[in-house]
Design a protein around this motif. Structure first.
Motif, short mmCIF file in Angstrom:
data_model
loop_
_atom_site.label_atom_id
_atom_site.label_comp_id
_atom_site.label_asym_id
_atom_site.label_seq_id
_atom_site.Cartn_x
_atom_site.Cartn_y
_atom_site.Cartn_z
N ALA A 75 0.86 -1.19 0.00
CA ALA A 75 0.00 0.00 0.00
C ALA A 75 0.89 1.23 0.00
CB ALA A 75 -0.92 0.00 1.22
N TYR A 76 0.29 2.38 -0.24
CA TYR A 76 1.01 3.64 -0.30
C TYR A 76 0.26 4.73 0.45
CZ TYR A 76 3.26 1.20 -4.13
OH TYR A 76 3.95 0.27 -4.86
N SER A 77 1.01 5.68 1.04
CA SER A 77 0.44 6.88 1.65
C SER A 77 1.23 8.07 1.14
CB SER A 77 0.58 6.87 3.18
OG SER A 77 -0.18 5.88 3.77
N ARG A 78 0.54 9.16 0.88
CA ARG A 78 1.25 10.38 0.48
C ARG A 78 2.08 10.92 1.62
NH1 ARG A 78 -2.58 14.61 -1.69
NH2 ARG A 78 -0.67 15.81 -1.55
N VAL A 79 1.53 10.90 2.85
CA VAL A 79 2.25 11.45 4.00
C VAL A 79 1.76 10.78 5.27
CG1 VAL A 79 0.66 13.39 4.39
CG2 VAL A 79 3.04 13.60 5.08
N VAL A 80 2.68 10.58 6.21
CA VAL A 80 2.33 10.18 7.58
C VAL A 80 2.85 11.32 8.45
CG1 VAL A 80 2.60 8.50 9.43
CG2 VAL A 80 2.53 7.72 7.05
N ARG A 81 1.93 12.08 9.02
CA ARG A 81 2.30 13.27 9.78
C ARG A 81 2.98 12.92 11.09
NH1 ARG A 81 1.05 17.08 6.76
NH2 ARG A 81 -0.79 17.20 5.49
N SER A 82 3.86 13.81 11.53
CA SER A 82 4.54 13.65 12.81
C SER A 82 3.50 13.48 13.92
CB SER A 82 5.41 14.89 13.08
OG SER A 82 5.99 14.80 14.36
N GLY A 83 3.68 12.44 14.73
CA GLY A 83 2.75 12.16 15.83
C GLY A 83 1.55 11.32 15.46
N ALA A 84 1.33 11.10 14.17
CA ALA A 84 0.14 10.36 13.72
C ALA A 84 0.39 8.85 13.72
CB ALA A 84 -0.25 10.81 12.31
N SER A 85 -0.69 8.11 13.96
CA SER A 85 -0.67 6.66 13.81
C SER A 85 -1.51 6.30 12.60
CB SER A 85 -1.25 5.97 15.05
OG SER A 85 -0.37 6.12 16.13
N VAL A 86 -1.08 5.29 11.86
CA VAL A 86 -1.84 4.81 10.71
C VAL A 86 -1.93 3.29 10.77
CG1 VAL A 86 -1.25 6.73 9.19
CG2 VAL A 86 0.18 4.71 9.22
N GLU A 87 -2.96 2.77 10.15
CA GLU A 87 -3.10 1.32 10.02
C GLU A 87 -2.97 0.95 8.56
OE1 GLU A 87 -6.79 0.12 11.80
OE2 GLU A 87 -5.87 0.06 13.80
N PHE A 88 -2.13 -0.03 8.29
CA PHE A 88 -1.95 -0.61 6.96
C PHE A 88 -2.72 -1.92 7.02
CE2 PHE A 88 1.44 -3.31 4.60
CZ PHE A 88 0.65 -3.40 3.47
N GLY A 89 -3.90 -1.93 6.41
CA GLY A 89 -4.77 -3.10 6.49
C GLY A 89 -5.19 -3.57 5.13
N GLY A 90 -6.18 -4.45 5.12
CA GLY A 90 -6.69 -5.01 3.88
C GLY A 90 -5.84 -6.15 3.36
N ILE A 91 -4.83 -6.54 4.13
CA ILE A 91 -3.94 -7.65 3.73
C ILE A 91 -4.60 -8.96 4.14
CG2 ILE A 91 -1.60 -8.59 3.97
CD1 ILE A 91 -1.26 -5.71 5.55
N LYS A 92 -4.44 -9.97 3.32
CA LYS A 92 -4.96 -11.30 3.67
C LYS A 92 -3.80 -12.29 3.64
CE LYS A 92 -9.39 -9.82 2.44
NZ LYS A 92 -8.95 -8.48 2.23
N LEU A 93 -3.79 -13.17 4.62
CA LEU A 93 -2.79 -14.22 4.70
C LEU A 93 -3.51 -15.55 4.59
CD1 LEU A 93 0.05 -14.61 7.28
CD2 LEU A 93 -1.57 -16.44 6.97
N VAL A 94 -2.99 -16.43 3.75
CA VAL A 94 -3.51 -17.79 3.64
C VAL A 94 -2.32 -18.73 3.81
CG1 VAL A 94 -4.71 -19.48 2.21
CG2 VAL A 94 -5.33 -17.05 2.05
N ALA A 95 -2.45 -19.66 4.76
CA ALA A 95 -1.38 -20.62 5.02
C ALA A 95 -1.80 -22.00 4.52
CB ALA A 95 -1.08 -20.68 6.52
N ALA A 96 -0.89 -22.65 3.81
CA ALA A 96 -1.12 -24.03 3.37
C ALA A 96 -1.06 -24.95 4.59
CB ALA A 96 -0.07 -24.43 2.35
N ALA A 97 -1.56 -26.16 4.43
CA ALA A 97 -1.56 -27.14 5.52
C ALA A 97 -0.15 -27.37 6.05
CB ALA A 97 -2.18 -28.45 5.05
N GLY A 98 0.87 -27.21 5.21
CA GLY A 98 2.26 -27.41 5.61
C GLY A 98 2.76 -26.42 6.66
N ALA A 99 1.99 -25.36 6.94
CA ALA A 99 2.39 -24.38 7.96
C ALA A 99 2.00 -24.83 9.36
CB ALA A 99 1.74 -23.03 7.66
N ALA A 100 1.17 -25.87 9.47
CA ALA A 100 0.69 -26.33 10.78
C ALA A 100 1.87 -26.64 11.70
CB ALA A 100 -0.19 -27.55 10.61
N GLY A 101 1.79 -26.11 12.92
CA GLY A 101 2.82 -26.35 13.92
C GLY A 101 4.07 -25.50 13.76
N LYS A 102 4.11 -24.63 12.75
CA LYS A 102 5.31 -23.81 12.50
C LYS A 102 5.13 -22.38 12.99
CE LYS A 102 7.54 -24.50 8.46
NZ LYS A 102 7.70 -24.43 7.00
#
Length: 152
Positions: free
Chosen positions: A100-127
């Motif tokens: 993702a991109y932002s034009r500016v993150v102002r001093s003192g400001a907090s932002v959330e970078f969201g909308g991301i999706k993670l999918v793990a294959a069965a091989g990730a189990a226990g890791k």
């Protein structure tokens, strides 16, 4: 650029003259009624990785998991031209909408970078798998961290 505790020195500001002084300046001549210098710093704190309703220590495999990264600009300067990126080297993980991109993150400001999706294959189990966050600004300053997530 000097760096101290994640803060990157980017110069001085003279509030009497309104002038910016580059960190590469060797000397500065004060004219008129003196000078009042303030140090200018860039800093982005990559604070949290949230996984929606799931615990980061017991993520399911074969499920689409929403990811959100919370970032705070704790420096004295606004940060412009910000590119956010999540990535991993683990072949069991697929990240969707991971930039993702932002034009500016102002001093003192907090932002959330969201909308991301993670999918793990069965091989990730226990890791435990490293999810890397890299943030770059328009002067190619890089801020990064790694979050570990564990799959059940």
């Amino acid at each position: 650029a000097l760096e101290n505790d994640g803060m990157i020195f980017v110069g001085w500001y003279d509030s009497n003259s309104g002038l910016y002084i580059s960190p590469t300046e060797d000397s500065w001549t004060v004219k008129g009624s003196g000078a009042s210098f303030s140090a200018l710093w860039k800093a982005l704190d990559i604070q949290t990785l949230s996984t929606g309703a799931y615990s980061t220590t017991a993520l399911p495999t074969q499920t689409q998991i929403p990811l959100t990264v919370t970032i705070k600009n704790s420096g004295s300067e606004n940060i412009s031209g910000v590119k956010y990126e999540l990535y991993t080297d683990d072949p069991n993980i697929t990240l969707i909408d991971n930039t993702a991109y932002s034009r500016v993150v102002r001093s003192g400001a907090s932002v959330e970078f969201g909308g991301i999706k993670l999918v793990a294959a069965a091989g990730a189990a226990g890791k435990t798998i490293a999810i890397n966050v890299r943030i770059t600004d328009d002067s190619n300053t890089v801020f990064s961290t790694t979050f570990n997530v564990t799959f059940k």
